[in-house]
Design an enzyme around this catalytic site. Structure first.
Site, PDB file in Angstrom:
ATOM      1  N   PHE A 136     -41.488  61.688  25.055  1.00 13.58           N
ATOM      2  CA  PHE A 136     -40.872  61.418  26.360  1.00 13.58           C
ATOM      3  C   PHE A 136     -40.638  62.766  27.044  1.00 13.58           C
ATOM      4  O   PHE A 136     -40.024  63.664  26.448  1.00 13.58           O
ATOM      5  CB  PHE A 136     -39.545  60.681  26.151  1.00 13.58           C
ATOM      6  CG  PHE A 136     -38.954  60.143  27.413  1.00 13.58           C
ATOM      7  CD1 PHE A 136     -39.534  59.066  28.059  1.00 13.58           C
ATOM      8  CD2 PHE A 136     -37.827  60.714  27.972  1.00 13.58           C
ATOM      9  CE1 PHE A 136     -38.991  58.554  29.233  1.00 13.58           C
ATOM     10  CE2 PHE A 136     -37.275  60.218  29.144  1.00 13.58           C
ATOM     11  CZ  PHE A 136     -37.872  59.133  29.777  1.00 13.58           C
ATOM     12  N   ASP A 210     -36.588  60.645  17.732  1.00 11.17           N
ATOM     13  CA  ASP A 210     -36.130  59.982  18.956  1.00 11.17           C
ATOM     14  C   ASP A 210     -36.351  58.482  18.764  1.00 11.17           C
ATOM     15  O   ASP A 210     -37.499  58.026  18.644  1.00 11.17           O
ATOM     16  CB  ASP A 210     -36.925  60.528  20.151  1.00 11.17           C
ATOM     17  CG  ASP A 210     -36.569  59.841  21.467  1.00 11.17           C
ATOM     18  OD1 ASP A 210     -36.132  58.676  21.440  1.00 11.17           O
ATOM     19  OD2 ASP A 210     -36.769  60.465  22.526  1.00 11.17           O
ATOM     20  N   TYR A 235     -28.779  51.596  25.861  1.00  8.78           N
ATOM     21  CA  TYR A 235     -28.891  50.744  27.058  1.00  8.78           C
ATOM     22  C   TYR A 235     -30.203  49.957  27.086  1.00  8.78           C
ATOM     23  O   TYR A 235     -30.417  49.153  27.972  1.00  8.78           O
ATOM     24  CB  TYR A 235     -28.738  51.563  28.351  1.00  8.78           C
ATOM     25  CG  TYR A 235     -29.544  52.849  28.393  1.00  8.78           C
ATOM     26  CD1 TYR A 235     -30.903  52.835  28.637  1.00  8.78           C
ATOM     27  CD2 TYR A 235     -28.933  54.077  28.192  1.00  8.78           C
ATOM     28  CE1 TYR A 235     -31.636  54.007  28.660  1.00  8.78           C
ATOM     29  CE2 TYR A 235     -29.647  55.257  28.213  1.00  8.78           C
ATOM     30  CZ  TYR A 235     -31.007  55.225  28.455  1.00  8.78           C
ATOM     31  OH  TYR A 235     -31.725  56.386  28.468  1.00  8.78           O
ATOM     32  N   LYS A 236     -31.096  50.212  26.107  1.00  8.04           N
ATOM     33  CA  LYS A 236     -32.377  49.495  26.102  1.00  8.04           C
ATOM     34  C   LYS A 236     -32.221  48.209  25.275  1.00  8.04           C
ATOM     35  O   LYS A 236     -31.479  47.324  25.668  1.00  8.04           O
ATOM     36  CB  LYS A 236     -33.473  50.415  25.558  1.00  8.04           C
ATOM     37  CG  LYS A 236     -33.728  51.658  26.427  1.00  8.04           C
ATOM     38  CD  LYS A 236     -34.793  52.527  25.805  1.00  8.04           C
ATOM     39  CE  LYS A 236     -34.923  53.889  26.454  1.00  8.04           C
ATOM     40  NZ  LYS A 236     -35.631  53.861  27.731  1.00  8.04           N
ATOM     41  N   ARG A 414     -46.007  48.318  32.056  1.00 12.35           N
ATOM     42  CA  ARG A 414     -45.328  48.240  30.762  1.00 12.35           C
ATOM     43  C   ARG A 414     -44.438  47.004  30.706  1.00 12.35           C
ATOM     44  O   ARG A 414     -43.671  46.750  31.631  1.00 12.35           O
ATOM     45  CB  ARG A 414     -44.494  49.502  30.545  1.00 12.35           C
ATOM     46  CG  ARG A 414     -43.975  49.655  29.137  1.00 12.35           C
ATOM     47  CD  ARG A 414     -43.267  50.981  28.933  1.00 12.35           C
ATOM     48  NE  ARG A 414     -42.026  51.071  29.674  1.00 12.35           N
ATOM     49  CZ  ARG A 414     -41.073  51.987  29.471  1.00 12.35           C
ATOM     50  NH1 ARG A 414     -41.266  52.905  28.533  1.00 12.35           N
ATOM     51  NH2 ARG A 414     -39.976  52.004  30.172  1.00 12.35           N
TER      52      ARG A 414
END
Ligand SMILES: Cc1ncc(COP(=O)(O)O)c(C=O)c1O
Length: 455
Positions: A136, A210, A235-236, A414
């Site tokens: 990322f 990660d 938060y995902k 996505r």
């Protein structure tokens, strides 16, 4: 934009599969624990997870009864001070971490900074941080920032995670720490954590994982894989809410000895050992050392003395309301079987790929939509990407039709599948709408071609 009204034979067969899969879904009951707006097919739980239905009551109670009525007494009376550690331990179940190693604090990026800086101090005789270009990008920005503070250290960027293994074989004795993204944020490729960690350890390097796209999507075994550090967000897939706190995992074997040594040294005023004078630390210690990481924060000593537990990775005051919102989602996650989550993640993503490919073949647009995720579910996370040169307006058109995924530059559509609440029927619906939009070129409408700040 609406899907074709007349179902084809292909659609009928796919629908039969979806109905059968939903019928046999071991996690179907958990959907009712989330509030999802009617008419929306939400396939973005890998960016912002859906809202737990109980969160309003939970946060309101904190606002009224704790903040409102107990006021500052809540730090003791309602456990506010200990939340970072207690919630870290609860989260630990999802990442295979025994208690005492996970702290819920700050965000992933800040925690990554702490982990890398700690690792460099523990390998002060080595000069390289290793990461790969598929990470990322924000992770790479953080690594660049760390490098700017440590003149003796440089950042080596390999092309892929596999190339990082080659660099470990070739130049491993120079590598202080290597960063791996467990599940690639674009392709959803899953890395074998045990094997990659072992490759780093074989040459004496430390590892940071990660977990942004793997926590809540697949079972994770940090302790069993002997990982050194891990960072992630909640938060995902974990459904902690927008801006929910991140977490850092520091293996207990890295935490304890030196902090005890350090405080013993500082208390007794002993001279630092030769290794510490040269900057080398035996165990993990992060440099953003605020009062929350102090051994006795309310003594207000003028000098820093780290606490002898994972709180040493805290810095300042924690966002209590966000933590309480996360508690509502952990109430759900506490009872979830992660193997069932992984099984459903594989089945949903397999079904989506199959449905898109089959419907696209029928519509004679198969060449336009190329799946960029691994075909094998055992090496994939819980999201799927398709490439299309007009990915941006296609995603805008999908969202306009009530199917929410996201777009990642330059051409990635996505779709994230949250096993706790996504169904096979809505997965099929999303595939039909996607194929319809591409086949009819509905995305060409001007309103879908205006770019927003967030994609
Ligand atoms: C893989 C990955 N790493 C790091 C981050 C950055 O996380 P944060 O903004 O919470 O620091 C994200 C954010 O989406 C991510 O997906």
């Amino acid at each position: 934009v609406t899907a074709q009204p007349e179902p084809s034979q292909t659609e009928i067969a796919l629908l039969a599969t979806a109905v059968a899969q939903d019928h046999g879904d071991a996690l179907s009951a958990s959907r009712s624990l989330f509030s999802l707006p009617p008419g929306i097919t939400y396939l973005d739980g890998n960016s912002l997870g859906a809202k737990p239905a109980s969160v309003n009551a939970r946060v309101n109670a904190c606002i009224d009864d704790e903040w409102g009525a107990s006021l500052i007494r809540s730090w003791n009376d309602h456990g506010w001070w200990d939340k970072a550690r207690n919630l870290g331990d609860r989260l630990g179940r999802l990442i295979g971490a025994a208690p005492g190693q996970t702290l819920l604090t700050d965000n992933l990026s800040v925690n990554l900074f702490k982990a890398v800086a700690s690792a460099i101090r523990m390998r002060a005789d080595r000069s390289l941080i290793l990461a790969d270009r598929t990470s990322f990008p924000s992770d790479l920005y953080v690594l660049e920032g760390v490098v700017s503070l440590f003149p003796q250290v440089s950042l080596v960027l390999s092309e892929t995670p596999d190339d990082s293994l080659q660099i470990l074989r070739d130049r491993g004795s120079d590598v202080a720490v290597v960063l791996f993204n467990h599940i690639d944020f674009k392709t959803a490729r899953r890395l074998p954590m045990h094997e990659f960690t072992e490759a780093a350890h074989n040459v004496g390097a430390l590892t940071i994982w990660d977990l942004a796209h793997s926590i809540g999507a697949i079972p994770i075994s940090l302790d069993r894989c002997d990982v050194d550090f891990a960072v992630g967000c909640t938060y995902k897939y974990v459904n902690g809410g927008p801006g929910a706190p991140g977490f850092i995992y520091v293996a207990s074997r890295l935490q304890q000895p030196t902090q005890r040594e350090q405080s013993a040294q500082q208390q007794s005023g002993q001279q630092q050992s030769g290794q510490q004078q040269s900057g080398q630390r035996q165990s993990a210690s992060q440099p953003i050392q605020g009062w929350w990481a102090h051994a006795d924060p309310f003594a207000f000593e003028t000098s820093f003395r780290p606490i002898d537990n994972v709180m040493a990775f805290a810095t300042g005051t924690q966002p209590i309301l966000s933590m309480v919102a996360l508690e509502a989602s952990l109430d759900i996650w506490d009872d979830v079987d992660m193997n069932a989550v992984e099984t459903k993640a594989g089945a949903l993503t397999d079904f989506f790929i199959h449905a898109v490919n089959t419907l696209a073949a029928d519509a004679r647009i198969i060449a336009q939509l190329r799946c960029g995720s691994p075909a094998d579910a055992t090496v994939r996370g819980s999201h799927v990407i398709f490439h299309h040169e007009h990915g941006y307006p296609i995603m805008r058109a999908l969202i306009d039709s009530g199917v929410i995924g996201d777009f990642r530059a330059p051409d990635v559509l996505r779709f994230g599948f949250a096993p706790l609440y996504n169904t096979f029927a809505e997965t099929l619906h999303a595939a039909k709408v996607l194929v319809h939009i591409v086949a009819t070129k509905a995305w060409e409408a001007p309103e879908f071609n205006i770019r927003g700040a967030v994609t």
